[in-house]
Design a protein around this motif. Structure first.
Motif, short mmCIF file in Angstrom:
data_model
loop_
_atom_site.label_atom_id
_atom_site.label_comp_id
_atom_site.label_asym_id
_atom_site.label_seq_id
_atom_site.Cartn_x
_atom_site.Cartn_y
_atom_site.Cartn_z
N ALA A 57 15.50 -34.30 45.11
CA ALA A 57 16.17 -33.54 44.06
C ALA A 57 16.26 -34.35 42.77
CB ALA A 57 17.56 -33.13 44.51
N PHE A 58 16.54 -35.63 42.89
CA PHE A 58 16.61 -36.50 41.71
C PHE A 58 15.26 -36.57 41.02
CE2 PHE A 58 16.23 -40.69 39.72
CZ PHE A 58 17.26 -40.60 38.81
N VAL B 244 12.73 -34.44 41.17
CA VAL B 244 12.36 -33.14 40.60
C VAL B 244 13.15 -32.88 39.32
CG1 VAL B 244 12.53 -30.65 40.98
CG2 VAL B 244 11.56 -32.12 42.74
N SER B 245 14.44 -33.21 39.31
CA SER B 245 15.25 -32.96 38.11
C SER B 245 14.82 -33.87 36.95
CB SER B 245 16.73 -33.16 38.40
OG SER B 245 16.99 -34.50 38.75
N MET B 246 14.48 -35.11 37.24
CA MET B 246 14.00 -36.00 36.18
C MET B 246 12.65 -35.51 35.64
SD MET B 246 16.35 -38.06 35.61
CE MET B 246 15.58 -39.18 34.49
N ALA C 63 11.62 -32.37 35.59
CA ALA C 63 11.88 -31.17 34.79
C ALA C 63 12.47 -31.53 33.44
CB ALA C 63 12.82 -30.24 35.55
N ALA C 64 13.38 -32.50 33.41
CA ALA C 64 13.97 -32.93 32.14
C ALA C 64 12.92 -33.54 31.23
CB ALA C 64 15.09 -33.93 32.41
N THR C 65 12.02 -34.33 31.79
CA THR C 65 10.95 -34.94 30.99
C THR C 65 10.00 -33.88 30.44
OG1 THR C 65 11.10 -36.93 32.34
CG2 THR C 65 9.10 -36.64 31.04
#
Length: 77
Positions: free
Chosen positions: A26-27, A29-31, A33-35
């Protein structure tokens, strides 16, 4: 005989083991997506605003809107 061929299921600590894997996933994937959002949306938007305001003349826009009758307090000439 068939019971000896199958491995024993893990009963203790299964949630903690799976939680580590899913938290890491999850970490990451979220990083990612943020990038992607930063470089795919935010930066091009900043550049577009910068380019627009580099050549923007607010008085010219005001006079054009005034001539079009947009403002009630400033009658067109």
């Amino acid at each position: 005989m068939s019971a000896a061929l199958l491995p024993k299921p893990q009963m203790r600590g299964l949630l903690a083991k799976r939680m580590k894997f899913h938290l890491l996933g999850a970490f990451l994937v979220s990083m990612g997506a943020a990038t992607l959002f930063k470089f795919g949306v935010a930066e091009p938007r900043k550049k577009a605003y910068e380019e627009f305001y580099k050549h923007h003349d607010p008085m010219k826009d005001f006079e054009a809107m005034k001539a079009a009758g947009v403002f009630e307090s400033a009658p067109p000439k």
